[in-house]
Design a protein around this motif. Structure first.
Motif, mmCIF file in Angstrom:
data_model
loop_
_atom_site.group_PDB
_atom_site.id
_atom_site.type_symbol
_atom_site.label_atom_id
_atom_site.label_comp_id
_atom_site.label_asym_id
_atom_site.label_seq_id
_atom_site.Cartn_x
_atom_site.Cartn_y
_atom_site.Cartn_z
ATOM 1 N N VAL A 1 60.675 -55.903 0.013
ATOM 2 C CA VAL A 1 61.331 -54.503 -0.114
ATOM 3 C C VAL A 1 62.564 -55.290 1.119
ATOM 4 C CG1 VAL A 1 61.951 -52.278 1.306
ATOM 5 C CG2 VAL A 1 59.553 -53.103 -0.058
ATOM 6 N N GLY A 2 62.132 -55.334 2.038
ATOM 7 C CA GLY A 2 63.486 -56.438 3.084
ATOM 8 C C GLY A 2 63.964 -57.295 2.850
ATOM 9 N N SER A 3 63.740 -58.017 1.651
ATOM 10 C CA SER A 3 64.578 -59.342 0.855
ATOM 11 C C SER A 3 65.448 -58.347 -0.305
ATOM 12 C CB SER A 3 63.825 -60.112 0.285
ATOM 13 O OG SER A 3 62.870 -59.866 -0.545
ATOM 14 N N ALA A 4 65.267 -57.011 -1.067
ATOM 15 C CA ALA A 4 65.768 -56.596 -1.824
ATOM 16 C C ALA A 4 66.598 -55.554 -1.508
ATOM 17 C CB ALA A 4 64.540 -55.689 -2.916
ATOM 18 N N VAL A 5 66.473 -55.014 0.002
ATOM 19 C CA VAL A 5 67.727 -54.309 0.357
ATOM 20 C C VAL A 5 68.615 -55.221 0.933
ATOM 21 C CG1 VAL A 5 68.068 -52.795 2.430
ATOM 22 C CG2 VAL A 5 66.308 -52.873 1.140
ATOM 23 N N GLY A 6 68.782 -56.687 1.570
ATOM 24 C CA GLY A 6 69.098 -57.663 1.970
ATOM 25 C C GLY A 6 70.267 -58.165 0.540
ATOM 26 N N GLU A 7 69.560 -57.713 -0.682
ATOM 27 C CA GLU A 7 70.371 -58.487 -1.984
ATOM 28 C C GLU A 7 71.109 -58.059 -2.141
ATOM 29 O OE1 GLU A 7 67.924 -59.997 -4.778
ATOM 30 O OE2 GLU A 7 67.015 -61.835 -3.235
ATOM 31 N N GLY A 8 70.926 -56.190 -1.878
ATOM 32 C CA GLY A 8 71.484 -55.341 -2.449
ATOM 33 C C GLY A 8 72.934 -55.062 -1.530
ATOM 34 N N ALA A 9 72.812 -55.472 0.152
ATOM 35 C CA ALA A 9 73.893 -55.192 0.190
ATOM 36 C C ALA A 9 74.808 -56.441 0.110
ATOM 37 C CB ALA A 9 73.447 -55.500 2.087
ATOM 38 N N MET A 10 74.302 -57.902 0.251
ATOM 39 C CA MET A 10 74.737 -58.882 0.199
ATOM 40 C C MET A 10 75.659 -58.687 -1.213
ATOM 41 S SD MET A 10 73.137 -62.308 -0.065
ATOM 42 C CE MET A 10 74.380 -64.085 -0.715
ATOM 43 N N VAL A 11 75.356 -58.090 -2.234
ATOM 44 C CA VAL A 11 76.062 -58.293 -3.768
ATOM 45 C C VAL A 11 77.196 -56.795 -3.644
ATOM 46 C CG1 VAL A 11 74.490 -55.760 -4.762
ATOM 47 C CG2 VAL A 11 75.378 -58.575 -6.492
ATOM 48 N N VAL A 12 77.468 -56.408 -2.738
ATOM 49 C CA VAL A 12 77.997 -55.603 -2.843
ATOM 50 C C VAL A 12 79.695 -56.408 -2.325
ATOM 51 C CG1 VAL A 12 79.814 -54.312 -1.441
ATOM 52 C CG2 VAL A 12 77.154 -53.477 -2.500
ATOM 53 N N ARG A 13 79.375 -57.164 -1.642
ATOM 54 C CA ARG A 13 80.444 -58.008 -1.016
ATOM 55 C C ARG A 13 80.774 -59.136 -2.671
ATOM 56 N NH1 ARG A 13 85.166 -59.507 1.985
ATOM 57 N NH2 ARG A 13 85.093 -61.093 2.174
ATOM 58 N N LEU A 14 79.562 -59.342 -2.943
ATOM 59 C CA LEU A 14 80.481 -60.438 -3.598
ATOM 60 C C LEU A 14 80.448 -59.639 -5.208
ATOM 61 C CD1 LEU A 14 76.322 -61.928 -4.279
ATOM 62 C CD2 LEU A 14 78.545 -63.629 -3.050
ATOM 63 N N VAL A 15 80.773 -58.518 -4.916
ATOM 64 C CA VAL A 15 81.372 -58.037 -6.002
ATOM 65 C C VAL A 15 82.848 -57.387 -6.102
ATOM 66 C CG1 VAL A 15 81.628 -55.212 -7.222
ATOM 67 C CG2 VAL A 15 78.930 -56.041 -7.124
ATOM 68 N N HIS A 16 83.134 -57.487 -4.174
ATOM 69 C CA HIS A 16 84.618 -57.513 -3.980
ATOM 70 C C HIS A 16 85.240 -58.820 -4.041
ATOM 71 C CE1 HIS A 16 85.129 -53.539 -2.050
ATOM 72 N NE2 HIS A 16 83.702 -53.617 -1.026
ATOM 73 N N GLU A 17 84.520 -60.080 -4.238
ATOM 74 C CA GLU A 17 84.858 -60.998 -4.449
ATOM 75 C C GLU A 17 84.829 -61.556 -5.620
ATOM 76 O OE1 GLU A 17 85.499 -63.532 -2.592
ATOM 77 O OE2 GLU A 17 85.196 -62.900 -0.540
ATOM 78 N N HIS A 18 84.440 -60.585 -7.000
ATOM 79 C CA HIS A 18 84.767 -61.112 -8.100
ATOM 80 C C HIS A 18 85.972 -60.533 -8.445
ATOM 81 C CE1 HIS A 18 84.514 -60.210 -12.545
ATOM 82 N NE2 HIS A 18 84.012 -59.107 -12.144
ATOM 83 N N LEU A 19 85.488 -58.399 -7.834
ATOM 84 C CA LEU A 19 87.203 -57.551 -8.272
ATOM 85 C C LEU A 19 88.590 -58.596 -7.128
ATOM 86 C CD1 LEU A 19 85.610 -54.620 -8.076
ATOM 87 C CD2 LEU A 19 85.682 -55.448 -10.322
ATOM 88 N N SER A 20 88.626 -58.592 -6.725
ATOM 89 C CA SER A 20 89.522 -59.393 -5.845
ATOM 90 C C SER A 20 90.282 -60.636 -6.788
ATOM 91 C CB SER A 20 89.406 -60.110 -4.680
ATOM 92 O OG SER A 20 88.357 -61.132 -4.311
ATOM 93 N N PHE A 21 89.455 -61.814 -7.293
ATOM 94 C CA PHE A 21 89.132 -63.022 -7.952
ATOM 95 C C PHE A 21 90.039 -62.497 -8.944
ATOM 96 C CE2 PHE A 21 88.970 -67.547 -7.917
ATOM 97 C CZ PHE A 21 88.799 -67.706 -9.720
ATOM 98 N N GLY A 22 89.394 -61.083 -9.596
ATOM 99 C CA GLY A 22 89.842 -60.929 -10.807
ATOM 100 C C GLY A 22 91.612 -60.861 -10.927
ATOM 101 N N ALA A 23 91.568 -60.039 -9.954
ATOM 102 C CA ALA A 23 92.852 -59.857 -9.532
ATOM 103 C C ALA A 23 94.131 -60.818 -9.354
ATOM 104 C CB ALA A 23 92.678 -58.344 -8.839
ATOM 105 N N ARG A 24 93.640 -61.482 -8.663
ATOM 106 C CA ARG A 24 94.299 -63.133 -8.192
ATOM 107 C C ARG A 24 94.610 -64.006 -9.962
ATOM 108 N NH1 ARG A 24 90.653 -63.285 -4.314
ATOM 109 N NH2 ARG A 24 89.902 -65.635 -5.183
ATOM 110 N N THR A 25 93.504 -63.785 -10.584
ATOM 111 C CA THR A 25 93.652 -64.848 -11.991
ATOM 112 C C THR A 25 94.212 -64.086 -13.456
ATOM 113 O OG1 THR A 25 91.420 -64.007 -12.662
ATOM 114 C CG2 THR A 25 91.819 -66.088 -11.493
#
Length: 559
Positions: free
Chosen positions: A535-559
């Motif tokens: 459970v702990g690792s799943a919750v950690g991945e859920g928190a981490m993925v939001v940061r990566l979503v931001h990276e994806h969205l901002s990268f798409g805006a730059r390109t």
């Protein structure tokens, strides 16, 4: 303000019901004044109905003086005096009330709307935490008492079991009125003009009878956000509401993303079927999987994101640089990014006649609902991982005996050390290593199991009446078709295990960790290849993925 009321001062029949482990705390005068800032004070009159069984979105009440009775089906189940507040978890989640509250002794109340209560919970950390903890405990009290829904049907009916499991997974208070054994069943059916052929029937708060409803129909009546997801473009779609998915929803919404969350059955995933999680950080006494899910759902709603249940993803496709997910109710969601958190389902045993017993005696979860159906009979559990160990400890406190059937020779191979110790020490748990089930005995219900030692080939019969199966899992990825890369076992490949193609060359980057072969599509939790099943690792991945979503969205805006 001073609040005093002795039970001896009340007239006969109005003595206040004692608290149950903090489920019914008493507010002091200062706290009542704080609540009154969000609502109004007003007098009450004798026999006044504050809210009725079946009412949805009713007001929140704090009793300043006087006495209020709570009734289920016309019978008094609880009496409240000054300082107590009314309601339970459904008030915060838009579900109908399971009780009627009537003023038995006039006095004064503080009254505020459900919306204002939500503001109070968000705005006052002390009072908000007090209300939330009490409401969570009250829901547990209702579930334990068998209040709420009445599911009228045969215990041998697959639809009856489906409805019972749906209610249990969504933590909806309910009880089975068995048409084969319960003397109340015939009277209930007669009252609603229902024949035995139309069962199962669900009697919901307020008295409406639903004839064999689908899960989605029942979810809609109960206010479980079973509406169609929105059709307009969203920043993030999370499919699956296990611990990882719920974490992604909470962190995404808290970060200001426009988030949509869906699950095919209920919030909680496999963790939601676990009686107690004891190795999750911050809960030294452990926490049940359903309660952890309930708390996460409340957090998501605090940030404005309801979890839509009984909505299953069936198609996935790229469109115009974004993605479209189709659902089994013909709705679609267009999204800039997607988190796949659909988890995995426990595998079925390859045994003859297994399907004959799955409607009655075979279970893939171990909660209070399943324990209640065992009716004080011995049970068998198949599996050697943490889920099997947690189920064994939980059930051993509620049934005469538990036989834990483990194929391997070492219980330490897949089970945490603390859990192995508890299993081995429990006087009502028998551990059968190097053992497999070879035959199911019985007619409509399991009456015994034949097991075989896979080393000596010695066989014996276990006199059990229920079988719990926790033997590994199959990922829920059929809806992804061939567009998302999977490993040889069907789990989603991510990060460095993804083979890049021209799509990535044009983007000028490699996949982020947790990202699939499709830019902006991520996988977390049990559905992801190589994930740690905790459970702990799943919750950690859920928190981490939001940061990566931001990276994806901002990268798409730059390109």
């Amino acid at each position: 303000m001073s609040i005093k009321l002795s039970s001896d001062e009340l007239s006969p029949g109005l003595r206040e019901t004692p608290d149950e482990h903090g489920a019914f705390p008493r507010l002091d005068g200062y706290q009542i004044d704080q609540v009154a800032r969000y609502g109004t004070r007003r007098p009450t009159r004798e026999a006044e109905v504050l809210y009725a069984e079946g009412d949805r979105g009713h007001d929140f009440f704090v009793i300043v003086s006087g006495v209020v009775q709570a009734l289920e089906h016309g019978e008094v189940v609880r009496v409240h005096g000054p300082g107590r507040f009314l309601g339970e978890l459904g008030l915060l989640e838009g579900q109908p009330s399971f009780v009627t509250t009537v003023v038995a002794q006039p006095g004064e109340v503080v009254q505020l709307s459900a919306d204002r209560l939500s503001e109070l919970v968000r705005g006052d950390s002390v009072l908000g935490d007090l209300v939330l903890r009490a409401y969570l405990m009250r829901r547990a009290v209702l579930i334990g008492r068998g209040s709420g829904l009445q599911i009228v049907g045969s215990c041998f009916s697959p639809d009856t079991k489906r409805l019972l499991e749906f209610a249990a997974r969504n933590r909806i208070p309910h009880r089975l009125v068995d048409t084969d054994t319960d003397t109340d069943a015939e009277e209930l059916l007669r009252r609603f003009g229902v024949t035995i052929d139309e069962t199962p029937v669900v009697v919901v708060p307020g008295g409406e009878a639903l004839r064999n409803p689908s899960n989605r129909e029942l979810a809609q009546v109960l206010g479980l956000h079973a509406s169609s997801p929105p059709n307009d473009m969203t920043d993030l779609l999370v499919v699956g509401a296990g611990p990882g998915g719920l974490a992604a929803v909470v962190y995404g919404a808290a970060d200001g993303l426009d988030v949509v969350a869906v699950d095919s059955i209920a919030a909680g995933g496999q963790a939601g079927t676990t009686s107690r999680i004891e190795n999750y950080l911050g809960f030294p006494a452990g926490i049940s999987g359903p309660e952890l899910a309930e708390r996460a759902v409340l957090q998501a709603e605090k940030f404005g994101v309801p979890v839509n249940v009984s909505v299953e993803a069936v198609t996935f496709s790229p469109r115009d640089g974004h993605y479209v997910v189709g659902f089994d109710n013909s709705s679609q969601v267009r999204t800039r990014s997607l988190v796949i958190a659909t988890g995995a389902r426990y595998r079925r045993l390859a045994l003859p006649r297994l399907a004959d017993f799955e409607a009655t005696s075979v279970h893939y979860a171990a909660t209070i609902h399943e324990a209640r159906t065992c009716q004080a009979n011995p049970v068998a559990i198949v599996g050697g991982g943490n889920s099997a160990g947690q189920a064994a400890v939980f059930l051993a406190d509620r049934v005469p005996g538990v036989h834990l059937v483990v194929r391997d020779a070492d219980l330490n191979k897949n089970m945490s050390r603390y859990l192995v110790d508890r299993v081995m020490r429990h006087p009502r748990i028998e551990v059968l290593l190097c053992t497999e089930i070879v035959e199911l005995l019985g007619d409509k219900e399991i009456e015994g199991l034949v097991v075989e030692n896979n080393q000596t080939r010695h066989r014996r019969t276990l006199p059990v009446r229920a079988l719990f199966v926790f033997i590994g899992a199959t990922p829920c990825t059929a809806w992804l078709s061939s567009l998302i890369a999977l490993d040889e076992d069907g789990f989603v490949r991510t990060g460095e295990h993804v083979t890049t193609n021209d799509v990535w060359w044009h983007r000028g980057r490699r996949p982020f960790p947790l990202e699939t072969n499709r830019p902006g599509v991520f996988a977390i939790g049990d559905v992801r290849s190589g994930s740690i099943k905790r459970v702990g690792s799943a919750v950690g991945e859920g928190a981490m993925v939001v940061r990566l979503v931001h990276e994806h969205l901002s990268f798409g805006a730059r390109t």
